[in-house]
Design an enzyme around this catalytic site. Structure first.
Site, mmCIF file in Angstrom:
data_model
loop_
_atom_site.group_PDB
_atom_site.id
_atom_site.type_symbol
_atom_site.label_atom_id
_atom_site.label_comp_id
_atom_site.label_asym_id
_atom_site.label_seq_id
_atom_site.Cartn_x
_atom_site.Cartn_y
_atom_site.Cartn_z
ATOM 1 N N TYR A 25 7.000 11.924 -11.761
ATOM 2 C CA TYR A 25 7.241 11.976 -10.164
ATOM 3 C C TYR A 25 8.997 11.743 -10.267
ATOM 4 O O TYR A 25 9.200 12.001 -8.869
ATOM 5 C CB TYR A 25 6.539 10.612 -9.682
ATOM 6 C CG TYR A 25 5.321 10.649 -9.558
ATOM 7 C CD1 TYR A 25 4.355 11.902 -10.016
ATOM 8 C CD2 TYR A 25 4.408 9.653 -9.415
ATOM 9 C CE1 TYR A 25 3.078 11.765 -10.045
ATOM 10 C CE2 TYR A 25 3.121 9.692 -9.370
ATOM 11 C CZ TYR A 25 2.192 10.634 -9.485
ATOM 12 O OH TYR A 25 1.007 10.495 -9.840
ATOM 13 N N HIS B 9 -0.836 11.351 -18.474
ATOM 14 C CA HIS B 9 -0.873 12.158 -17.215
ATOM 15 C C HIS B 9 -1.830 13.362 -17.184
ATOM 16 O O HIS B 9 -2.521 13.527 -16.078
ATOM 17 C CB HIS B 9 0.571 12.549 -16.868
ATOM 18 C CG HIS B 9 0.715 12.690 -15.278
ATOM 19 N ND1 HIS B 9 1.834 12.262 -14.564
ATOM 20 C CD2 HIS B 9 -0.018 13.069 -14.370
ATOM 21 C CE1 HIS B 9 1.728 12.433 -13.457
ATOM 22 N NE2 HIS B 9 0.537 13.011 -13.340
#
Length: 238
Positions: free
Chosen positions: A44, A102
């Site tokens: 992010y 992730h």
């Protein structure tokens, strides 16, 4: 105790794709409303801003649940721990409460990557570990391989996507699901049935959906930048 079994961690505040002042204001508002679990990721590119915002909330560190995720490019034994240490530094903390992979590793055999999770937990750099976007078969492999519990598998979960197979795997393996994209990128607001339920219960469509997620036994992860929405998304248990 599984950290995600704690009441205040059943509702997680997501930070993607927020950056800068918008992120800071959203995190401060979420903490004021009552959120204590905050979700970010190396991917992010906002860990540093999240860390700064959480520091400014002045919430005791022991009351926070800080969640981040290792980017797939850092799954190598040569980069895994180093990237985690950068995340810890960026988040202005001494440890991560929950560390996720992730995405599943590209390799068909991913036990080595799971071992890296176990290693950083044994070094007390993280309290708990989990995975993201794992299939039911992958969940079974992970469960059988690791001696430590995986506290969650973070996956897309909302009423417009049938995840019954993953829910069954969660029950079979004891690895709970955590949602992302719980409002289906806004598509839930177009569904007539959800609009009717919203009117009947005098709740927003988002509240109806998040309550549905929770009642499925899935941790609800939501994000908003608007104070009223942040408050409403948290207050779904009455």
């Amino acid at each position: 105790m599984n950290i995600l079994s704690q009441k205040e961690v059943q509702r997680v505040f997501g930070t993607f794709p927020l950056l800068g002042n918008e992120l800071q204001n959203a995190v401060l508002t979420a903490a004021e409303v009552g959120y204590r679990a905050f979700d970010t990721a190396q991917m992010y590119k906002n860990e540093e801003a999240v860390g700064q915002a959480l520091e400014e909330t002045q919430v005791n560190r022991s009351d926070l649940c800080i969640i981040t995720k290792i980017h797939p490019e850092n799954f190598s034994p040569n980069t895994f721990k180093g990237s985690l240490m950068r995340s810890i530094e960026n988040l202005r903390t001494n440890y991560i409460d929950i560390l996720f992979l992730h995405w599943p590793p590209k390799e068909s055999s991913f036990e080595q990557t799971l071992d890296l999770l176990a290693e950083v937990q044994s070094e007390q750099l993280v309290k708990s570990v989990g995975v993201s976007n794992f299939t039911s078969a992958m969940m079974e492999v992970a469960k059988s391989h690791l001696d430590i519990p995986l506290v969650a598998n973070q996956v897309e979960f909302h009423p417009l996507l049938d995840q019954s197979k993953l829910l069954q795997a969660a029950n079979d393996t004891g690895i709970p699901l955590m949602s992302y994209s719980a409002i289906a990128r806004g598509k839930v607001f177009e569904i007539e049935l959800l609009q009717q339920l919203s009117s009947y219960y005098n709740k927003t469509v988002a509240q109806v959906v998040l309550r549905w997620v929770l009642q499925k036994g899935v941790i609800a992860n939501s994000m908003s930048t608007k104070r009223n929405n942040i408050r409403d998304n948290f207050n779904v248990m009455d």
